[in-house]
Design a protein around this motif. Structure first.
Motif, PDB file in Angstrom:
ATOM      1  N   GLU A  34     -59.893  19.947 -41.230  1.00 17.48           N
ATOM      2  CA  GLU A  34     -59.449  19.483 -42.539  1.00 17.48           C
ATOM      3  C   GLU A  34     -59.822  18.015 -42.745  1.00 17.48           C
ATOM      4  O   GLU A  34     -59.852  17.225 -41.802  1.00 17.48           O
ATOM      5  CB  GLU A  34     -57.932  19.648 -42.655  1.00 17.48           C
ATOM      6  CG  GLU A  34     -57.375  19.301 -44.017  1.00 17.48           C
ATOM      7  CD  GLU A  34     -55.892  19.612 -44.122  1.00 17.48           C
ATOM      8  OE1 GLU A  34     -55.301  19.286 -45.174  1.00 17.48           O
ATOM      9  OE2 GLU A  34     -55.322  20.178 -43.164  1.00 17.48           O
ATOM     10  N   THR A  35     -60.129  17.666 -43.981  1.00 14.40           N
ATOM     11  CA  THR A  35     -60.448  16.294 -44.343  1.00 14.40           C
ATOM     12  C   THR A  35     -59.848  15.989 -45.711  1.00 14.40           C
ATOM     13  O   THR A  35     -59.444  16.913 -46.447  1.00 14.40           O
ATOM     14  CB  THR A  35     -61.968  16.055 -44.369  1.00 14.40           C
ATOM     15  OG1 THR A  35     -62.226  14.663 -44.584  1.00 14.40           O
ATOM     16  CG2 THR A  35     -62.638  16.862 -45.467  1.00 14.40           C
ATOM     17  N   ASP A  36     -59.772  14.726 -46.067  1.00 16.60           N
ATOM     18  CA  ASP A  36     -59.154  14.334 -47.335  1.00 16.60           C
ATOM     19  C   ASP A  36     -60.141  14.196 -48.483  1.00 16.60           C
ATOM     20  O   ASP A  36     -59.775  14.361 -49.643  1.00 16.60           O
ATOM     21  CB  ASP A  36     -58.406  12.994 -47.169  1.00 16.60           C
ATOM     22  CG  ASP A  36     -57.216  13.106 -46.242  1.00 16.60           C
ATOM     23  OD1 ASP A  36     -56.606  14.189 -46.207  1.00 16.60           O
ATOM     24  OD2 ASP A  36     -56.899  12.120 -45.547  1.00 16.60           O
ATOM     25  N   GLU A  37     -61.391  13.861 -48.162  1.00 17.46           N
ATOM     26  CA  GLU A  37     -62.375  13.611 -49.210  1.00 17.46           C
ATOM     27  C   GLU A  37     -63.600  14.510 -49.051  1.00 17.46           C
ATOM     28  O   GLU A  37     -64.012  14.814 -47.930  1.00 17.46           O
ATOM     29  CB  GLU A  37     -62.830  12.156 -49.181  1.00 17.46           C
ATOM     30  CG  GLU A  37     -61.746  11.159 -49.565  1.00 17.46           C
ATOM     31  CD  GLU A  37     -62.295   9.753 -49.623  1.00 17.46           C
ATOM     32  OE1 GLU A  37     -62.379   9.203 -50.739  1.00 17.46           O
ATOM     33  OE2 GLU A  37     -62.664   9.222 -48.557  1.00 17.46           O
ATOM     34  N   VAL A  38     -64.159  14.914 -50.162  1.00 16.16           N
ATOM     35  CA  VAL A  38     -65.382  15.715 -50.142  1.00 16.16           C
ATOM     36  C   VAL A  38     -66.369  15.199 -51.179  1.00 16.16           C
ATOM     37  O   VAL A  38     -65.981  14.737 -52.252  1.00 16.16           O
ATOM     38  CB  VAL A  38     -65.101  17.209 -50.417  1.00 16.16           C
ATOM     39  CG1 VAL A  38     -64.262  17.817 -49.317  1.00 16.16           C
ATOM     40  CG2 VAL A  38     -64.440  17.407 -51.772  1.00 16.16           C
ATOM     41  N   LYS A  39     -67.617  15.248 -50.836  1.00 17.86           N
ATOM     42  CA  LYS A  39     -68.708  14.957 -51.768  1.00 17.86           C
ATOM     43  C   LYS A  39     -69.927  15.669 -51.237  1.00 17.86           C
ATOM     44  O   LYS A  39     -70.336  15.458 -50.081  1.00 17.86           O
ATOM     45  CB  LYS A  39     -68.976  13.463 -51.903  1.00 17.86           C
ATOM     46  CG  LYS A  39     -70.037  13.149 -52.970  1.00 17.86           C
ATOM     47  CD  LYS A  39     -70.133  11.667 -53.227  1.00 17.86           C
ATOM     48  CE  LYS A  39     -71.205  11.337 -54.269  1.00 17.86           C
ATOM     49  NZ  LYS A  39     -70.976  12.025 -55.551  1.00 17.86           N
TER      50      LYS A  39
END
Length: 211
Positions: A34-39
């Protein structure tokens, strides 16, 4: 500003190097991340909805590995192919290159209507995302991202990204139907299977055919 995400789960396909790493991030089969930011192409956990596109990022060679994944909180971002990025990803199961090829063939038939194209085809040559079919001892040729399928002792070739399928069938008097006795499929990646080069079926493998 962070790209908005949707709380959905998508089954996809992901490639890795021989150590099951992607962009130096270590993965493990069965684990969730899991991560907080996506691009897209920059941050987050990337995968492809279409198994065919995975091979554009990790070739079917050099020890590269592949897996079926479950992704959620998937970004709406898209580019030229089925590559997506998500906040959460689970590495569901590792699959072989051979399994990738089988899934690719199935997906192409379903998503691009190749079955109908092949059944109605009047030529054994096809262009972009086309489908070419040839009977016994025939020759089928398809262009970029197409599919070329041939029967007994035939030859197939295609452009980059094309799916090549060769199969032998024989009539079974015991079962009163045609049965597949040998088959092989592969994707033209320019390395393991060359572009615009004829291939034939030989003991479950696609091998270069004599001109």
């Amino acid at each position: 500003m962070t790209q908005e995400t949707k709380p959905i789960t998508i089954i996809g396909y992901k490639g890795f190097d021989k150590d099951l790493k992607c962009r130096d991030f270590q993965y493990e089969v069965g684990k969730e991340y899991e991560t907080d930011e996506v691009k897209l192409c920059e941050k987050g956990f990337h995968f492809c909805e279409n198994p065919h596109d995975v091979l554009s990022y990790y070739s079917a060679g050099e020890g590269n590995r592949f897996a079926i994944v479950e992704a959620s909180d998937v970004s709406d971002e898209r580019k030229d192919d089925s590559k997506r990025v998500s906040k959460r990803i689970r590495i569901k199961a590792e699959i072989s290159v051979f399994e990738i090829c089988k899934i690719v063939v199935s997906a192409f038939f379903e998503n691009f209507g190749f079955k109908k194209k092949i059944e109605s085809a009047e030529t054994n040559n096809a262009g972009y995302r086309g489908a070419a079919n040839a009977g016994d001892c025939g020759a089928a040729n398809a262009g970029y991202c197409g599919a070329a399928i041939v029967l007994n002792n035939g030859r197939v070739k295609g452009g980059y990204g094309c799916v090549l399928v060769a199969r032998n069938i024989e009539w079974s008097n015991d079962n009163n139907l045609y049965e597949v006795t040998d088959w092989a499929c592969g994707i033209v990646d320019g390395v393991n299977i060359k572009e615009d080069t004829w291939y034939r079926l030989d003991n479950g493998k696609l091998v270069e055919a004599d001109d």
